[in-house]
Design a protein around this motif. Structure first.
Motif, PDB file in Angstrom:
ATOM      1  N   GLU A 106       0.851  -1.192   0.000  1.00 22.84           N
ATOM      2  CA  GLU A 106       0.000   0.000   0.000  1.00 22.84           C
ATOM      3  C   GLU A 106       0.887   1.241   0.000  1.00 22.84           C
ATOM      4  O   GLU A 106       2.065   1.166   0.348  1.00 22.84           O
ATOM      5  N   ASP A 107       0.325   2.366  -0.397  1.00 22.95           N
ATOM      6  CA  ASP A 107       1.094   3.616  -0.343  1.00 22.95           C
ATOM      7  C   ASP A 107       1.452   3.937   1.099  1.00 22.95           C
ATOM      8  O   ASP A 107       0.664   3.700   2.013  1.00 22.95           O
ATOM      9  N   PHE A 108       2.659   4.465   1.294  1.00 23.04           N
ATOM     10  CA  PHE A 108       3.060   4.949   2.615  1.00 23.04           C
ATOM     11  C   PHE A 108       3.477   6.403   2.404  1.00 23.04           C
ATOM     12  O   PHE A 108       4.628   6.687   2.078  1.00 23.04           O
ATOM     13  N   PRO A 109       2.535   7.323   2.554  1.00 22.69           N
ATOM     14  CA  PRO A 109       2.765   8.702   2.099  1.00 22.69           C
ATOM     15  C   PRO A 109       3.651   9.548   2.996  1.00 22.69           C
ATOM     16  O   PRO A 109       4.139  10.583   2.564  1.00 22.69           O
ATOM     17  N   LYS A 110       3.888   9.118   4.239  1.00 25.71           N
ATOM     18  CA  LYS A 110       4.672   9.953   5.155  1.00 25.71           C
ATOM     19  C   LYS A 110       6.085  10.194   4.653  1.00 25.71           C
ATOM     20  O   LYS A 110       6.743   9.258   4.181  1.00 25.71           O
TER      21      LYS A 110
ATOM     22  N   ILE B 181       5.036  -6.841   2.174  1.00 22.41           N
ATOM     23  CA  ILE B 181       5.047  -6.199   3.488  1.00 22.41           C
ATOM     24  C   ILE B 181       3.915  -5.168   3.557  1.00 22.41           C
ATOM     25  O   ILE B 181       3.704  -4.401   2.620  1.00 22.41           O
ATOM     26  N   THR B 182       3.195  -5.210   4.671  1.00 23.92           N
ATOM     27  CA  THR B 182       2.054  -4.314   4.876  1.00 23.92           C
ATOM     28  C   THR B 182       2.167  -3.665   6.251  1.00 23.92           C
ATOM     29  O   THR B 182       2.274  -4.380   7.248  1.00 23.92           O
ATOM     30  N   PRO B 183       2.198  -2.327   6.329  1.00 22.05           N
ATOM     31  CA  PRO B 183       2.236  -1.676   7.641  1.00 22.05           C
ATOM     32  C   PRO B 183       1.097  -2.176   8.526  1.00 22.05           C
ATOM     33  O   PRO B 183      -0.021  -2.346   8.051  1.00 22.05           O
ATOM     34  N   ALA B 184       1.425  -2.406   9.798  1.00 22.66           N
ATOM     35  CA  ALA B 184       0.453  -3.031  10.711  1.00 22.66           C
ATOM     36  C   ALA B 184      -0.455  -1.989  11.343  1.00 22.66           C
ATOM     37  O   ALA B 184      -0.616  -1.931  12.547  1.00 22.66           O
ATOM     38  N   GLY B 185      -1.034  -1.153  10.527  1.00 20.48           N
ATOM     39  CA  GLY B 185      -2.000  -0.183  11.045  1.00 20.48           C
ATOM     40  C   GLY B 185      -1.327   1.094  11.492  1.00 20.48           C
ATOM     41  O   GLY B 185      -0.262   1.473  11.015  1.00 20.48           O
ATOM     42  N   PHE B 186      -1.947   1.719  12.436  1.00 21.00           N
ATOM     43  CA  PHE B 186      -1.573   3.031  12.964  1.00 21.00           C
ATOM     44  C   PHE B 186      -0.099   3.069  13.361  1.00 21.00           C
ATOM     45  O   PHE B 186       0.362   2.262  14.149  1.00 21.00           O
ATOM     46  N   ASN B 187       0.638   4.033  12.817  1.00 20.27           N
ATOM     47  CA  ASN B 187       2.086   4.003  13.043  1.00 20.27           C
ATOM     48  C   ASN B 187       2.680   5.283  13.577  1.00 20.27           C
ATOM     49  O   ASN B 187       3.511   5.926  12.949  1.00 20.27           O
ATOM     50  N   LYS B 188       2.236   5.697  14.742  1.00 14.69           N
ATOM     51  CA  LYS B 188       2.945   6.768  15.438  1.00 14.69           C
ATOM     52  C   LYS B 188       3.768   6.118  16.547  1.00 14.69           C
ATOM     53  O   LYS B 188       3.541   4.961  16.909  1.00 14.69           O
TER      54      LYS B 188
ATOM     55  N   PHE C 148       9.746  -5.301  10.869  1.00 19.30           N
ATOM     56  CA  PHE C 148       9.831  -3.865  10.613  1.00 19.30           C
ATOM     57  C   PHE C 148       9.999  -3.663   9.111  1.00 19.30           C
ATOM     58  O   PHE C 148      10.871  -4.295   8.499  1.00 19.30           O
ATOM     59  N   MET C 149       9.208  -2.762   8.550  1.00 19.11           N
ATOM     60  CA  MET C 149       9.583  -2.222   7.250  1.00 19.11           C
ATOM     61  C   MET C 149      10.545  -1.083   7.567  1.00 19.11           C
ATOM     62  O   MET C 149      10.294  -0.291   8.480  1.00 19.11           O
ATOM     63  N   VAL C 150      11.651  -0.984   6.838  1.00 15.96           N
ATOM     64  CA  VAL C 150      12.643   0.046   7.129  1.00 15.96           C
ATOM     65  C   VAL C 150      12.773   0.984   5.932  1.00 15.96           C
ATOM     66  O   VAL C 150      13.135   0.555   4.826  1.00 15.96           O
ATOM     67  N   LEU C 151      12.451   2.250   6.156  1.00 15.23           N
ATOM     68  CA  LEU C 151      12.542   3.248   5.082  1.00 15.23           C
ATOM     69  C   LEU C 151      13.684   4.195   5.406  1.00 15.23           C
ATOM     70  O   LEU C 151      13.746   4.752   6.499  1.00 15.23           O
TER      71      LEU C 151
ATOM     72  N   ARG D 167      11.018  10.575   0.711  1.00 16.06           N
ATOM     73  CA  ARG D 167       9.654  11.084   0.845  1.00 16.06           C
ATOM     74  C   ARG D 167       8.710   9.878   0.955  1.00 16.06           C
ATOM     75  O   ARG D 167       9.065   8.902   1.573  1.00 16.06           O
ATOM     76  N   GLY D 168       7.537   9.946   0.415  1.00 15.30           N
ATOM     77  CA  GLY D 168       6.613   8.815   0.555  1.00 15.30           C
ATOM     78  C   GLY D 168       7.036   7.632  -0.292  1.00 15.30           C
ATOM     79  O   GLY D 168       7.865   7.766  -1.198  1.00 15.30           O
ATOM     80  N   TYR D 169       6.467   6.468   0.011  1.00 18.32           N
ATOM     81  CA  TYR D 169       6.717   5.270  -0.787  1.00 18.32           C
ATOM     82  C   TYR D 169       5.420   4.808  -1.425  1.00 18.32           C
ATOM     83  O   TYR D 169       4.363   4.855  -0.799  1.00 18.32           O
ATOM     84  N   LYS D 170       5.521   4.362  -2.667  1.00 17.90           N
ATOM     85  CA  LYS D 170       4.350   3.918  -3.408  1.00 17.90           C
ATOM     86  C   LYS D 170       4.162   2.408  -3.267  1.00 17.90           C
ATOM     87  O   LYS D 170       5.135   1.660  -3.193  1.00 17.90           O
ATOM     88  N   LYS D 171       2.914   1.999  -3.276  1.00 21.78           N
ATOM     89  CA  LYS D 171       2.551   0.590  -3.375  1.00 21.78           C
ATOM     90  C   LYS D 171       3.350  -0.057  -4.503  1.00 21.78           C
ATOM     91  O   LYS D 171       3.502   0.543  -5.578  1.00 21.78           O
ATOM     92  N   GLY D 172       3.872  -1.251  -4.269  1.00 22.74           N
ATOM     93  CA  GLY D 172       4.607  -1.953  -5.320  1.00 22.74           C
ATOM     94  C   GLY D 172       6.116  -1.753  -5.238  1.00 22.74           C
ATOM     95  O   GLY D 172       6.869  -2.460  -5.906  1.00 22.74           O
ATOM     96  N   THR D 173       6.557  -0.792  -4.427  1.00 20.64           N
ATOM     97  CA  THR D 173       7.997  -0.564  -4.268  1.00 20.64           C
ATOM     98  C   THR D 173       8.614  -1.691  -3.435  1.00 20.64           C
ATOM     99  O   THR D 173       7.990  -2.184  -2.494  1.00 20.64           O
ATOM    100  N   GLU D 174       9.826  -2.087  -3.778  1.00 18.40           N
ATOM    101  CA  GLU D 174      10.526  -3.077  -2.965  1.00 18.40           C
ATOM    102  C   GLU D 174      11.240  -2.344  -1.834  1.00 18.40           C
ATOM    103  O   GLU D 174      11.980  -1.388  -2.081  1.00 18.40           O
TER     104      GLU D 174
END
Lengths: 419, 419
Positions: free
Chosen positions: B341-345, B366-373, B386-389, B394-401
């Protein structure tokens, strides 16, 4: 006459075992004791999280309306009327251009609707100025943004890992309903076996399967009892098995399941009027793996060969024990990886090769962990995965992508993804 | 004045912690107690495996020379002169066309050099016939083919998992040298904290970090002691920390490390004359994570925010504890996966997003496990990675490795593979 046994597919064998995995009762344990158990109840949000509008920063709670028009050239001035840390409440109500100094985690006063971070202010005696306007809700951790009261957050059947413990603690689950863990008996058979502290004797080997299975169970947080390792007399054996079945929820035997002259297990199953679910599986190692039930209890007859015994536990015993506890993800995690060397052996049956799985340069690789016969013990000690080669295939070439099952992973998956 | 802290990179922070991870002493434990410890000695083959030429099947031991020329039309006849099971020896020496009936695991008589499987024979009273020749060594598990005496099989610094237990048992390691496990103190600070069994009060939250860390340590088989969770008075706090440092090898505190008015840890470090290794890391959550040493002991100042606290433990405390025990693979396993999914943060700092890693149709997702503060608690309970960015993205798009670190995996890796 050699008994001819008809092999069944691994997936079918697993199905039969799981169909006979009887649910354990629910018990209530303290939060401290719950780690590595399987939840018998879902986790329901007992209140909103956060339970109140909360400041995520050290700063000042303000009324956003008072910040309208703020800029570098038009700094807005606030007077600080109170000072609260986390866990504290203010009794003050903000008037025009008033602020409360507030620390991370503290509840935002009802009369405020934005938080100014310390770094966004210039402080002076009794107050501060800001250089930008703040929107209603800016820098506010809103009540219920993480979870809302009554929401089901985690389903029953989930393993209690540290993150689950945190969630249980948050909602005040000082006691938790979990599945009672099965108590497992282990009987190692084989006239060649001596104990780990005995000196080696001609023709003998030390019993490695017993300690290994105890460790495989410990990994699941499951307690076990060893019923020794002699097997000289059928009557004595039957008595031991009867006793173990009375004391345990599940019995694992190693050795004695083949068709050899000293393989007593088939005779024991007969005497106990056990229902044999299967006694031959189309897999290597461990094709003689036998599973039976007696009075509703599972009897796992694992091969005496160490690699076969190890595989039999991971493929059949582990998912059965997890299913008995209501776990929704009882299977080993599945992956794909690139074979790093030729594997020339043909695979008449589905083959489980103890292997080393690793990730490098963005790709997953798998390497057989050395010597791979069913009686190998060194390969069990190396590696962290099974490479799985389908039955009916010939050799595999280096570079081929193959199926992998990962070992020693806390959370499994909900489906068996292989044949 | 707000203290300005200079953030260091995660990799540099880990380096500093590991450089200050003091080796624990070696202790000797029984094989039973060794599970989940770190080996302080290598495993050396104490004898060949197999320790003798062994029959891998139920069948007959023959002299291959007697089988020359056997075929369907010219069946060769053998007389059976003895019968041995596993653990038994024969006193007989094979003469021409003589055989010993032998079961799986039994030592092959010195005078024999091949094994005929039961299925390859037609038996009759006192003997059997075969329809094919057997080569010298056919169906023989050769002495030493799995391991040779004196060979180093497993290096020191390896975690004792069930396969290692099997190998230790094989070689008669009734006692094993392992690293003593560090004893860890936990002090939860924060005036907003109440205990798990207390009813919720306005402005308060229950202490979830303490129980979570206890579980994170349990996962490593490490015992801990809780030093409570009050923090009202600097003097009292210093006394508690002093006491904990006397009793424990490592102290973990949660909360109080930021620059807020009630954040006492910096003052405690001062009083104790602690050497602060860092107090700001370029990561989210957990940028205020602080690590210090006092008299050679590590003090971990983890954030009071649950997600940040969880991450701080997995990224810094876990590899430090493993390194103290001499573990050669102290880091979380690294992988790549496709973002679902998109991760716009934006990610000003390296971001660790608690996520769900899964394998499907031959690919890792990999899918973020919901609310991420950083103050989220529900996302810690979900997910297994952990997904590690990287920072500065900037943001990450769905489909990015993207990069992934796996949680809850028994065996780690030997390198930190991220920035």
């Amino acid at each position: 006459m050699v008994e001819i046994r008809k092999p069944i597919q691994v997936s079918e064998a697993i199905n039969r075992v799981l169909q006979h995995s009887r649910a354990m009762p629910t018990i209530t344990v303290s939060l401290d004791e719950s780690y590595n158990s399987i939840l018998a109840e879902p986790i329901i949000a007992q209140h909103d999280v956060p339970p109140f509008n909360r400041s995520p920063y050290d700063g000042f709670a303000i009324r956003s309306i008072d910040s309208i028009g703020a800029s570098g050239n038009n700094r807005k001035q606030f007077n600080v009327i109170d000072h609260i840390g986390a866990g504290q409440l203010t009794s003050r109500k903000l008037g025009e251009k008033e602020a409360v100094r507030i620390m991370t985690g503290a509840p935002i006063p009802e009369s405020a609707d934005a938080i100014v971070m310390l770094e966004q202010t210039v402080e002076h005696d009794g107050g501060f100025t800001i250089r930008k306007p703040f929107a209603k809700g800016e820098n506010v951790s809103r009540q219920g943004e993480d979870a809302q009261q009554g929401e089901q957050l985690i389903e029953a059947g989930t393993i209690v890992h540290p993150g689950i413990v945190a969630l249980l603690a948050t909602f005040g689950y000082a006691k938790v309903d979990v599945a009672k863990k099965p108590f497992v008996g282990i009987l190692s058979t084989g006239t060649e076996l001596i104990d780990v502290d005995e000196p080696l004797q001609p023709g003998k080997i030390r019993n490695s399967n017993g300690p290994m299975i105890i460790a495989q169970l410990k990994r699941m947080g499951i307690a076990s009892k060893s019923y020794g390792m002699r097997m000289d007399d059928l009557d004595v054996c039957c008595q031991i098995v009867e006793k173990a079945l009375e004391e345990c929820d599940v019995l694992i035997t190693t050795g004695g399941v083949s068709v050899g002259d000293f393989d007593y297990l088939p005779a024991i199953y007969d005497r106990l009027k056990a229902k044999v679910l299967f006694n031959k599986v189309a897999m290597r190692p461990g094709s003689v793996t036998t599973v039976a039930t007696v009075r509703g209890k599972l009897l796992f007859g694992l091969s005496g060969n160490p690699s076969a015994c190890f595989s039999g536990f991971e493929l059949f015993v582990r998912p059965a024990l997890l299913t008995m506890m209501g776990c929704k993800k009882p299977f080993l995690p599945y992956a794909k990886a690139i074979l790093t060397e030729d594997f020339p052996k043909p695979n008449p049956f589905m083959r489980f090769v103890r292997s080393i799985y690793r990730f490098e340069d963005g790709k997953a690789y798998i390497t057989p962990a050395g010597f791979n016969k069913s009686n190998a013990v060194t390969s069990i000690a190396r590696g962290n995965a099974f490479m799985v080669l389908p039955g009916g295939t010939r050799g595999y070439k280096k570079g081929t992508e193959v199926d992998v099952l990962l070992l020693g992973v806390e959370e499994g998956v909900d489906k068996w993804q292989l044949q």
